[in-house]
Enzyme design. Structure first.
Site, PDB file in Angstrom:
ATOM      1  N   GLU A  88      -1.067  -0.697  -5.475  1.00 60.84           N
ATOM      2  CA  GLU A  88      -2.286   0.050  -5.696  1.00 60.84           C
ATOM      3  C   GLU A  88      -2.037   1.087  -6.778  1.00 60.84           C
ATOM      4  O   GLU A  88      -0.998   1.736  -6.793  1.00 60.84           O
ATOM      5  CB  GLU A  88      -2.664   0.746  -4.390  1.00 60.84           C
ATOM      6  CG  GLU A  88      -3.962   1.473  -4.457  1.00 60.84           C
ATOM      7  CD  GLU A  88      -4.265   2.137  -3.132  1.00 60.84           C
ATOM      8  OE1 GLU A  88      -5.413   2.491  -2.920  1.00 60.84           O
ATOM      9  OE2 GLU A  88      -3.338   2.311  -2.325  1.00 60.84           O
TER      10      GLU A  88
ATOM     11  N   ASP B 272      -2.444   0.904   7.164  1.00 64.55           N
ATOM     12  CA  ASP B 272      -1.773   0.556   5.908  1.00 64.55           C
ATOM     13  C   ASP B 272      -1.529  -0.948   5.779  1.00 64.55           C
ATOM     14  O   ASP B 272      -1.583  -1.504   4.685  1.00 64.55           O
ATOM     15  CB  ASP B 272      -0.450   1.318   5.780  1.00 64.55           C
ATOM     16  CG  ASP B 272      -0.668   2.819   5.771  1.00 64.55           C
ATOM     17  OD1 ASP B 272      -1.705   3.257   5.229  1.00 64.55           O
ATOM     18  OD2 ASP B 272       0.176   3.550   6.306  1.00 64.55           O
TER      19      ASP B 272
ATOM     20  N   ASP C 276       0.868  -1.162   0.000  1.00 60.76           N
ATOM     21  CA  ASP C 276       0.000   0.000   0.000  1.00 60.76           C
ATOM     22  C   ASP C 276       0.907   1.214   0.000  1.00 60.76           C
ATOM     23  O   ASP C 276       1.974   1.200   0.586  1.00 60.76           O
ATOM     24  CB  ASP C 276      -0.846  -0.021   1.276  1.00 60.76           C
ATOM     25  CG  ASP C 276      -1.852   1.095   1.294  1.00 60.76           C
ATOM     26  OD1 ASP C 276      -2.617   1.209   0.317  1.00 60.76           O
ATOM     27  OD2 ASP C 276      -1.871   1.870   2.271  1.00 60.76           O
TER      28      ASP C 276
END
Ligand SMILES: [Zn+2]
Length: 387
Positions: free
Chosen positions: A279, A363, A196
């Site tokens: 991501e 996260d 992330d």
């Protein structure tokens, strides 16, 4: 598998050769600016007639060469690729309008910025003498000295000649390489990394946190000082020129440091994983929701560069790169029970799932969700994931 590899070397043209390069930069810049101005004017004039606009025949490179006779003296391939690049830039811009990621409208090129042109290898008109460390470029027709130790045998496809703001010359040579690599058809779940992106730490997974060294931020004080010194100098003076050069060199130095770091990190990631899931987050969006981060932050987070390098390093090893849509609710979803916590705000770094009671670090939880979604997407492509 065939791959393209770029080898960048620094060249040391003499005064005369510099003049010739300068002339090519200048002609390419002029052509670009002329073609861009023409398109701007036509778009304005025909904006109410999309049908005519779409089929409008713009002037060709040949037309411009007739108008600016001196263009005939420089490398014609360089002018051709300038044309192609402009058309490409417009295509990207119009395609980008339909997507979330915005691509900027093509801009005029300035003499003050970095200069460059690209030329193609046709009938061996680009030559390298590795022993004497000399390179010959089309139309320049003289050996130019360079400094680099690498030797390669692959055919040259094209080269990009550039000059930095501080006056250094480089040639990026693109060669085609045959690699004996077959994409992995199965990967072990343990060998999949999912990360992330976090503004404070760069990349976070359930197992590791990658900190961004923030080269620009740590240099901010010195940059500010140099900018201040520059604004105090008399316009057009030799001192102003010297200070500007110092500033530009410093920017280049920080950029190089950052680039080295990105190279090392992506190499490390690609060696330790068989697949990496990231991501698909755009930094512009992030800046917005963080209330506008400072310039040093946006310079330090070269997300696109990081992704690009990582992607090709994985591909060269037959490994996989997988992006997950940025609208996938990776942060809000509980990775244990799947409950979507709509009340979660950006300020919540730690939270407890109201449904199953699991304690989450924001996260890390997001990266677990990303991993699950990424694995699903990898499987969709026909890759077997061994658990
Ligand atoms: Zn839960």
């Amino acid at each position: 598998m065939k791959i393209n590899k770029a080898i960048k070397i620094r060249i040391y043209p003499n005064k005369y050769q510099q003049e010739l390069l300068e002339k090519t930069f200048g002609c390419c810049r002029l052509l670009w600016n002329q073609m861009l101005a023409e398109r701007n004017e036509v778009c304005r004039r025909l904006k109410d007639n999309p049908e005519i606009l779409r089929n409008y025949r713009y002037k060709t490179e040949k037309d411009y060469k007739t108008r600016f006779k001196f263009m005939k003296e420089v490398d014609s391939k360089a002018l051709q690729s300038t044309t192609r690049n402009l058309i490409e830039a417009f295509k990207n811009f119009f395609n980008g309008l339909k997507e979330i990621r915005k691509v900027g409208y093509p801009r005029f090129k300035s003499k003050k910025n970095k200069q460059s042109y690209t030329t193609y290898n046709v009938n061996n008109n680009i030559k390298i003498n590795f022993e004497q460390k000399r390179i010959k470029l089309p139309k320049i027709n003289m050996w130019i000295k360079y400094r680099d130790e690498r030797v390669f045998v692959e055919p040259i496809r094209h080269v990009t000649v550039s000059k930095t703001k501080s006056g250094k010359y480089y040639v990026a040579i693109l060669v085609e390489q045959e690699l004996d690599v077959y994409p992995l058809t199965q990967v072990h779940e343990n060998c999949i990394g999912a990360f992330d992106m976090s503004a404070s730490e760069f990349l976070v997974s359930e197992k590791e946190h990658y900190i961004n060294p923030r080269f620009y931020r740590s240099a901010e004080a010195k940059l500010r000082r140099l900018h201040r010194q520059l604004s105090g100098k008399k316009k057009g003076s030799k001192n102003q020129w010297k200070t500007r050069l110092r500033l530009v060199r410093y920017y280049e130095k920080i950029y190089k440091r950052k680039y080295d770091w990105v190279h090392k990190k992506t190499l490390d990631l690609s060696q330790r994983h068989d697949a990496v899931i990231l991501e698909d987050l755009n930094i512009r969006g992030m800046q917005k929701f963080n209330g506008g981060l400072s310039k040093s932050v946006s310079l330090d987070f070269s997300w696109h560069q990081f992704k690009t390098l990582l992607e090709y390093k994985l591909r060269w090893r037959g490994k996989h790169y997988q992006e997950v849509d940025r609208f996938f609710p990776s942060s809000k979803m509980c990775s244990v029970c799947g409950h979507k916590n709509e009340n979660l705000t950006l300020a919540d770094r730690d939270w407890i799932c109201p449904k199953c009671g699991t304690q989450h670090q924001r996260d890390e939880n997001a990266s677990v969700n990303l991993k699950m979604e990424g694995i699903r997407l990898l499987q969709e492509k026909g890759i077997v994931v061994i658990r």
